[in-house]
Design a protein around this motif. Sequence first.
Motif, PDB file in Angstrom:
ATOM      1  N   ASP A  12     -10.347  -8.182 -11.252  1.00 30.96           N
ATOM      2  CA  ASP A  12     -10.592  -8.627  -9.888  1.00 30.96           C
ATOM      3  C   ASP A  12      -9.497  -9.536  -9.339  1.00 30.96           C
ATOM      4  OD1 ASP A  12     -14.085  -8.865 -10.656  1.00 30.96           O
ATOM      5  OD2 ASP A  12     -12.983  -7.203  -9.771  1.00 30.96           O
ATOM      6  N   ARG A  13      -8.456  -9.781 -10.110  1.00 35.16           N
ATOM      7  CA  ARG A  13      -7.369 -10.640  -9.635  1.00 35.16           C
ATOM      8  C   ARG A  13      -6.761 -10.055  -8.367  1.00 35.16           C
ATOM      9  NH1 ARG A  13      -4.028 -10.851 -14.058  1.00 35.16           N
ATOM     10  NH2 ARG A  13      -2.551  -9.370 -13.222  1.00 35.16           N
ATOM     11  N   VAL A  14      -6.651  -8.735  -8.299  1.00 34.81           N
ATOM     12  CA  VAL A  14      -6.167  -8.037  -7.108  1.00 34.81           C
ATOM     13  C   VAL A  14      -7.231  -7.013  -6.735  1.00 34.81           C
ATOM     14  CG1 VAL A  14      -4.394  -6.529  -6.138  1.00 34.81           C
ATOM     15  CG2 VAL A  14      -3.750  -8.310  -7.775  1.00 34.81           C
ATOM     16  N   PRO A  15      -7.863  -7.162  -5.582  1.00 34.86           N
ATOM     17  CA  PRO A  15      -8.860  -6.171  -5.168  1.00 34.86           C
ATOM     18  C   PRO A  15      -8.243  -4.783  -5.073  1.00 34.86           C
ATOM     19  CG  PRO A  15      -8.997  -8.126  -3.799  1.00 34.86           C
ATOM     20  CD  PRO A  15      -7.747  -8.263  -4.633  1.00 34.86           C
ATOM     21  N   ARG A  16      -9.021  -3.773  -5.420  1.00 39.95           N
ATOM     22  CA  ARG A  16      -8.542  -2.386  -5.414  1.00 39.95           C
ATOM     23  C   ARG A  16      -8.715  -1.761  -4.036  1.00 39.95           C
ATOM     24  NH1 ARG A  16      -8.076   0.740 -10.406  1.00 39.95           N
ATOM     25  NH2 ARG A  16      -8.181  -0.701 -12.138  1.00 39.95           N
ATOM     26  N   ASN A  17      -8.072  -2.357  -3.059  1.00 45.30           N
ATOM     27  CA  ASN A  17      -8.053  -1.792  -1.707  1.00 45.30           C
ATOM     28  C   ASN A  17      -6.720  -2.175  -1.065  1.00 45.30           C
ATOM     29  OD1 ASN A  17      -8.316  -4.434  -0.449  1.00 45.30           O
ATOM     30  ND2 ASN A  17     -10.475  -4.367  -1.017  1.00 45.30           N
ATOM     31  N   ALA A  18      -6.399  -1.516   0.040  1.00 46.39           N
ATOM     32  CA  ALA A  18      -5.094  -1.727   0.675  1.00 46.39           C
ATOM     33  C   ALA A  18      -4.880  -3.186   1.059  1.00 46.39           C
ATOM     34  CB  ALA A  18      -4.952  -0.817   1.897  1.00 46.39           C
ATOM     35  N   GLU A  19      -5.901  -3.831   1.590  1.00 45.86           N
ATOM     36  CA  GLU A  19      -5.756  -5.229   2.009  1.00 45.86           C
ATOM     37  C   GLU A  19      -5.463  -6.140   0.811  1.00 45.86           C
ATOM     38  OE1 GLU A  19      -8.230  -8.625   4.506  1.00 45.86           O
ATOM     39  OE2 GLU A  19      -9.147  -6.685   4.101  1.00 45.86           O
ATOM     40  N   GLY A  20      -6.203  -5.958  -0.285  1.00 46.47           N
ATOM     41  CA  GLY A  20      -5.983  -6.781  -1.477  1.00 46.47           C
ATOM     42  C   GLY A  20      -4.628  -6.561  -2.092  1.00 46.47           C
ATOM     43  N   ILE A  21      -4.219  -5.303  -2.153  1.00 45.32           N
ATOM     44  CA  ILE A  21      -2.912  -4.971  -2.723  1.00 45.32           C
ATOM     45  C   ILE A  21      -1.803  -5.570  -1.880  1.00 45.32           C
ATOM     46  CG2 ILE A  21      -1.328  -3.074  -3.234  1.00 45.32           C
ATOM     47  CD1 ILE A  21      -3.947  -1.402  -3.838  1.00 45.32           C
ATOM     48  N   ALA A  22      -1.880  -5.389  -0.569  1.00 45.49           N
ATOM     49  CA  ALA A  22      -0.845  -5.921   0.329  1.00 45.49           C
ATOM     50  C   ALA A  22      -0.753  -7.440   0.225  1.00 45.49           C
ATOM     51  CB  ALA A  22      -1.140  -5.501   1.766  1.00 45.49           C
ATOM     52  N   ALA A  23      -1.892  -8.114   0.100  1.00 44.90           N
ATOM     53  CA  ALA A  23      -1.899  -9.575   0.011  1.00 44.90           C
ATOM     54  C   ALA A  23      -1.207 -10.068  -1.257  1.00 44.90           C
ATOM     55  CB  ALA A  23      -3.332 -10.094   0.069  1.00 44.90           C
ATOM     56  N   ALA A  24      -1.243  -9.259  -2.319  1.00 39.99           N
ATOM     57  CA  ALA A  24      -0.649  -9.672  -3.583  1.00 39.99           C
ATOM     58  C   ALA A  24       0.853  -9.395  -3.660  1.00 39.99           C
ATOM     59  CB  ALA A  24      -1.354  -8.956  -4.732  1.00 39.99           C
ATOM     60  N   LEU A  25       1.357  -8.566  -2.775  1.00 41.94           N
ATOM     61  CA  LEU A  25       2.778  -8.201  -2.795  1.00 41.94           C
ATOM     62  C   LEU A  25       3.579  -9.093  -1.859  1.00 41.94           C
ATOM     63  CD1 LEU A  25       2.281  -4.343  -2.613  1.00 41.94           C
ATOM     64  CD2 LEU A  25       2.958  -5.654  -4.643  1.00 41.94           C
ATOM     65  N   SER A  26       4.843  -9.278  -2.181  1.00 45.48           N
ATOM     66  CA  SER A  26       5.700 -10.083  -1.316  1.00 45.48           C
ATOM     67  C   SER A  26       6.386  -9.199  -0.287  1.00 45.48           C
ATOM     68  CB  SER A  26       6.728 -10.834  -2.151  1.00 45.48           C
ATOM     69  OG  SER A  26       7.534  -9.923  -2.855  1.00 45.48           O
ATOM     70  N   GLY A  27       6.993  -9.799   0.715  1.00 45.64           N
ATOM     71  CA  GLY A  27       7.629  -9.186   1.869  1.00 45.64           C
ATOM     72  C   GLY A  27       8.091  -7.748   1.774  1.00 45.64           C
ATOM     73  N   GLU A  28       9.223  -7.505   1.131  1.00 46.86           N
ATOM     74  CA  GLU A  28       9.801  -6.159   1.088  1.00 46.86           C
ATOM     75  C   GLU A  28       8.921  -5.187   0.318  1.00 46.86           C
ATOM     76  OE1 GLU A  28      13.909  -5.787   0.005  1.00 46.86           O
ATOM     77  OE2 GLU A  28      14.443  -7.614   1.078  1.00 46.86           O
ATOM     78  N   ARG A  29       8.309  -5.664  -0.747  1.00 50.57           N
ATOM     79  CA  ARG A  29       7.430  -4.791  -1.540  1.00 50.57           C
ATOM     80  C   ARG A  29       6.178  -4.441  -0.736  1.00 50.57           C
ATOM     81  NH1 ARG A  29       7.942  -3.957  -6.708  1.00 50.57           N
ATOM     82  NH2 ARG A  29       5.863  -4.533  -7.368  1.00 50.57           N
ATOM     83  N   ARG A  30       5.669  -5.376   0.023  1.00 49.93           N
ATOM     84  CA  ARG A  30       4.501  -5.106   0.873  1.00 49.93           C
ATOM     85  C   ARG A  30       4.849  -4.042   1.907  1.00 49.93           C
ATOM     86  NH1 ARG A  30       3.622  -9.961   3.191  1.00 49.93           N
ATOM     87  NH2 ARG A  30       2.498 -10.624   1.346  1.00 49.93           N
ATOM     88  N   MET A  31       6.008  -4.138   2.500  1.00 50.13           N
ATOM     89  CA  MET A  31       6.421  -3.149   3.500  1.00 50.13           C
ATOM     90  C   MET A  31       6.592  -1.770   2.863  1.00 50.13           C
ATOM     91  SD  MET A  31       6.176  -4.775   6.219  1.00 50.13           S
ATOM     92  CE  MET A  31       6.744  -3.473   7.272  1.00 50.13           C
ATOM     93  N   GLU A  32       7.144  -1.716   1.653  1.00 44.86           N
ATOM     94  CA  GLU A  32       7.297  -0.432   0.967  1.00 44.86           C
ATOM     95  C   GLU A  32       5.931   0.166   0.624  1.00 44.86           C
ATOM     96  OE1 GLU A  32       9.005   2.949  -0.736  1.00 44.86           O
ATOM     97  OE2 GLU A  32       9.715   1.512   0.746  1.00 44.86           O
ATOM     98  N   PHE A  33       4.994  -0.679   0.210  1.00 40.75           N
ATOM     99  CA  PHE A  33       3.625  -0.208  -0.059  1.00 40.75           C
ATOM    100  C   PHE A  33       3.029   0.419   1.194  1.00 40.75           C
ATOM    101  CE2 PHE A  33      -0.854  -1.643   0.533  1.00 40.75           C
ATOM    102  CZ  PHE A  33      -1.460  -0.654  -0.225  1.00 40.75           C
ATOM    103  N   TYR A  34       3.094  -0.302   2.310  1.00 36.46           N
ATOM    104  CA  TYR A  34       2.540   0.235   3.558  1.00 36.46           C
ATOM    105  C   TYR A  34       3.268   1.519   3.982  1.00 36.46           C
ATOM    106  CZ  TYR A  34      -0.582  -3.660   4.673  1.00 36.46           C
ATOM    107  OH  TYR A  34      -1.599  -4.578   4.686  1.00 36.46           O
ATOM    108  N   ARG A  35       4.579   1.563   3.815  1.00 34.72           N
ATOM    109  CA  ARG A  35       5.342   2.752   4.182  1.00 34.72           C
ATOM    110  C   ARG A  35       4.853   3.965   3.395  1.00 34.72           C
ATOM    111  NH1 ARG A  35       8.761   6.100   2.708  1.00 34.72           N
ATOM    112  NH2 ARG A  35       9.201   5.214   0.679  1.00 34.72           N
ATOM    113  N   GLN A  36       4.706   3.783   2.077  1.00 30.29           N
ATOM    114  CA  GLN A  36       4.253   4.890   1.238  1.00 30.29           C
ATOM    115  C   GLN A  36       2.808   5.285   1.541  1.00 30.29           C
ATOM    116  OE1 GLN A  36       5.005   4.354  -2.957  1.00 30.29           O
ATOM    117  NE2 GLN A  36       7.134   3.735  -2.577  1.00 30.29           N
ATOM    118  N   LEU A  37       1.961   4.296   1.774  1.00 30.47           N
ATOM    119  CA  LEU A  37       0.559   4.591   2.065  1.00 30.47           C
ATOM    120  C   LEU A  37       0.420   5.341   3.384  1.00 30.47           C
ATOM    121  CD1 LEU A  37      -2.367   4.338   1.154  1.00 30.47           C
ATOM    122  CD2 LEU A  37      -2.441   2.109   2.323  1.00 30.47           C
TER     123      LEU A  37
END
Length: 96
Positions: A12-37
């Motif tokens: 549960d450290r990182v919720p298994r949903n897009a919002e939880g994942i994005a919150a755990a990632l930093s700037g560029e990695r968060r943008m790459e996650f959203y781009r791929q999703l």
Amino acid sequence: MSAQPGRPHQPDRVPRNAEGIAAALSGERRMEFYRQLLAAAPEDAEAVLRRWWCEAMLDTDPDADRITRAALDGSLPTATLDEVVSHRRELGLPVD
């Protein structure tokens, strides 16, 4: 050698949903996650979420620096795949 983890798993450290994942990632990695999703076909979105959830779990691991040092200096405990599968079965966890 034991296949038991050195510390309890905290799924549960990182919720298994897009919002939880994005919150755990930093700037560029968060943008790459959203781009791929956003670029993923609906049938591929789950795989994107699963992959990036793993990345987010690694990024937020409080022991990451210690584990990296142990891996680099050769003192990280290891286990065979058979030991890991057996241990997961004993705990009733999936092995697929």
